[in-house]
Scaffold this motif. Structure first.
Motif, PDB file in Angstrom:
ATOM      1  N   MET A   1      -4.121 121.944  82.078  1.00 47.32           N
ATOM      2  CA  MET A   1      -2.855 121.309  82.368  1.00 47.32           C
ATOM      3  C   MET A   1      -2.763 119.942  81.707  1.00 47.32           C
ATOM      4  N   SER A   2      -3.813 119.101  81.811  1.00 42.31           N
ATOM      5  CA  SER A   2      -3.771 117.766  81.235  1.00 42.31           C
ATOM      6  C   SER A   2      -3.783 117.828  79.709  1.00 42.31           C
ATOM      7  N   LEU A   3      -4.244 118.922  79.128  1.00 37.24           N
ATOM      8  CA  LEU A   3      -4.225 119.059  77.676  1.00 37.24           C
ATOM      9  C   LEU A   3      -2.798 119.184  77.151  1.00 37.24           C
ATOM     10  N   TYR A   4      -1.911 119.697  77.941  1.00 42.95           N
ATOM     11  CA  TYR A   4      -0.516 119.850  77.520  1.00 42.95           C
ATOM     12  C   TYR A   4       0.311 118.580  77.760  1.00 42.95           C
ATOM     13  N   ILE A   5      -0.107 117.760  78.715  1.00 42.09           N
ATOM     14  CA  ILE A   5       0.642 116.556  79.042  1.00 42.09           C
ATOM     15  C   ILE A   5       0.449 115.480  77.968  1.00 42.09           C
ATOM     16  N   PHE A   6      -0.753 115.329  77.452  1.00 46.54           N
ATOM     17  CA  PHE A   6      -1.034 114.289  76.467  1.00 46.54           C
ATOM     18  C   PHE A   6      -0.145 114.401  75.222  1.00 46.54           C
ATOM     19  N   PRO A   7       0.004 115.566  74.588  1.00 49.13           N
ATOM     20  CA  PRO A   7       0.880 115.634  73.412  1.00 49.13           C
ATOM     21  C   PRO A   7       2.351 115.349  73.752  1.00 49.13           C
ATOM     22  N   ILE A   8       2.778 115.719  74.945  1.00 51.59           N
ATOM     23  CA  ILE A   8       4.158 115.455  75.344  1.00 51.59           C
ATOM     24  C   ILE A   8       4.372 113.953  75.521  1.00 51.59           C
ATOM     25  N   VAL A   9       3.466 113.269  76.183  1.00 51.88           N
ATOM     26  CA  VAL A   9       3.556 111.821  76.364  1.00 51.88           C
ATOM     27  C   VAL A   9       3.501 111.118  75.016  1.00 51.88           C
ATOM     28  N   LEU A  10       2.618 111.573  74.140  1.00 55.22           N
ATOM     29  CA  LEU A  10       2.497 110.980  72.814  1.00 55.22           C
ATOM     30  C   LEU A  10       3.788 111.173  72.004  1.00 55.22           C
ATOM     31  N   ALA A  11       4.394 112.339  72.073  1.00 56.12           N
ATOM     32  CA  ALA A  11       5.640 112.608  71.360  1.00 56.12           C
ATOM     33  C   ALA A  11       6.781 111.751  71.910  1.00 56.12           C
ATOM     34  N   CYS A  12       6.841 111.585  73.220  1.00 56.12           N
ATOM     35  CA  CYS A  12       7.873 110.737  73.830  1.00 56.12           C
ATOM     36  C   CYS A  12       7.691 109.281  73.423  1.00 56.12           C
ATOM     37  N   ALA A  13       6.461 108.815  73.393  1.00 57.17           N
ATOM     38  CA  ALA A  13       6.200 107.438  72.980  1.00 57.17           C
ATOM     39  C   ALA A  13       6.588 107.223  71.522  1.00 57.17           C
ATOM     40  N   ALA A  14       6.284 108.184  70.664  1.00 55.91           N
ATOM     41  CA  ALA A  14       6.646 108.072  69.251  1.00 55.91           C
ATOM     42  C   ALA A  14       8.155 108.100  69.080  1.00 55.91           C
ATOM     43  N   ALA A  15       8.848 108.963  69.807  1.00 56.02           N
ATOM     44  CA  ALA A  15      10.301 109.038  69.721  1.00 56.02           C
ATOM     45  C   ALA A  15      10.932 107.733  70.205  1.00 56.02           C
ATOM     46  N   THR A  16      10.398 107.167  71.271  1.00 49.18           N
ATOM     47  CA  THR A  16      10.906 105.899  71.776  1.00 49.18           C
ATOM     48  C   THR A  16      10.707 104.788  70.747  1.00 49.18           C
ATOM     49  N   ALA A  17       9.550 104.758  70.110  1.00 47.21           N
ATOM     50  CA  ALA A  17       9.281 103.744  69.083  1.00 47.21           C
ATOM     51  C   ALA A  17      10.246 103.895  67.911  1.00 47.21           C
ATOM     52  N   VAL A  18      10.542 105.109  67.510  1.00 45.89           N
ATOM     53  CA  VAL A  18      11.471 105.345  66.404  1.00 45.89           C
ATOM     54  C   VAL A  18      12.867 104.861  66.777  1.00 45.89           C
ATOM     55  N   VAL A  19      13.294 105.131  67.989  1.00 44.16           N
ATOM     56  CA  VAL A  19      14.624 104.699  68.434  1.00 44.16           C
ATOM     57  C   VAL A  19      14.693 103.176  68.484  1.00 44.16           C
ATOM     58  N   VAL A  20      13.677 102.532  69.024  1.00 45.60           N
ATOM     59  CA  VAL A  20      13.665 101.066  69.114  1.00 45.60           C
ATOM     60  C   VAL A  20      13.703 100.447  67.722  1.00 45.60           C
ATOM     61  N   VAL A  21      12.925 100.959  66.792  1.00 49.31           N
ATOM     62  CA  VAL A  21      12.909 100.441  65.424  1.00 49.31           C
ATOM     63  C   VAL A  21      14.270 100.663  64.765  1.00 49.31           C
ATOM     64  N   ALA A  22      14.878 101.815  64.973  1.00 49.18           N
ATOM     65  CA  ALA A  22      16.183 102.103  64.379  1.00 49.18           C
ATOM     66  C   ALA A  22      17.251 101.154  64.919  1.00 49.18           C
ATOM     67  N   ILE A  23      17.218 100.871  66.200  1.00 49.53           N
ATOM     68  CA  ILE A  23      18.197  99.965  66.792  1.00 49.53           C
ATOM     69  C   ILE A  23      17.995  98.550  66.249  1.00 49.53           C
ATOM     70  N   ARG A  24      16.770  98.087  66.187  1.00 47.16           N
ATOM     71  CA  ARG A  24      16.490  96.738  65.668  1.00 47.16           C
ATOM     72  C   ARG A  24      16.839  96.637  64.190  1.00 47.16           C
ATOM     73  N   TRP A  25      16.635  97.693  63.437  1.00 46.32           N
ATOM     74  CA  TRP A  25      16.884  97.686  61.996  1.00 46.32           C
ATOM     75  C   TRP A  25      18.375  97.577  61.689  1.00 46.32           C
ATOM     76  N   GLU A  26      19.225  98.226  62.457  1.00 45.81           N
ATOM     77  CA  GLU A  26      20.656  98.274  62.187  1.00 45.81           C
ATOM     78  C   GLU A  26      21.415  97.078  62.738  1.00 45.81           C
ATOM     79  N   ARG A  27      20.840  96.345  63.644  1.00 47.48           N
ATOM     80  CA  ARG A  27      21.524  95.199  64.232  1.00 47.48           C
ATOM     81  C   ARG A  27      21.601  94.073  63.206  1.00 47.48           C
ATOM     82  N   PRO A  28      22.752  93.410  63.076  1.00 51.27           N
ATOM     83  CA  PRO A  28      22.855  92.325  62.095  1.00 51.27           C
ATOM     84  C   PRO A  28      21.920  91.178  62.436  1.00 51.27           C
TER      85      PRO A  28
END
Length: 112
Positions: A1-28
């Motif tokens: 069970m814990s083997l499946y949770i780690f990749p999901i948490v890692l993917a969510c963290a990466a997606a969040t980082a991408v969104v944060v970088v995209a928002i900061r990049w586009e702001r004047p």
């Protein structure tokens, strides 16, 4: 069970980082008071010579403003207070005299 949770948490963290970088990049990129006065472009109706001759200092103008110059000064000095910036104060008085601005009588320094 814990083997499946780690990749999901890692993917969510990466997606969040991408969104944060995209928002900061586009702001004047701005300073704390808005864009720098040196980066402001003159509005339509201003040719390059008159825009270059128009002073962006805070000193009171040598000659009375035209209505168009007063609008430009008010926009260029929007972060200044009219009671501390002689240029904005002169522009404001020009616009009041032309009927373009109606001062709030409760505001200290504007109705003088």
């Amino acid at each position: 069970m814990s083997l499946y949770i780690f990749p999901i948490v890692l993917a969510c963290a990466a997606a969040t980082a991408v969104v944060v970088v995209a928002i900061r990049w586009e702001r004047p990129r701005r300073g704390p008071g808005g864009p720098r006065i040196a980066n402001l472009k003159p509005r339509s109706g201003w040719d390059e010579d008159s825009a270059a001759a128009f002073s962006l200092s805070h000193r009171e103008p040598d000659q009375p403003f035209t209505i168009e110059q007063a609008h430009h000064a008010m926009q260029s000095h929007r972060q200044c207070r009219a009671n501390t910036c002689p240029r904005k104060q002169a522009a404001f008085r020009t616009l009041v005299a032309a009927g373009r601005v109606v001062p709030d009588l409760r505001a200290d320094g504007y109705a003088q």
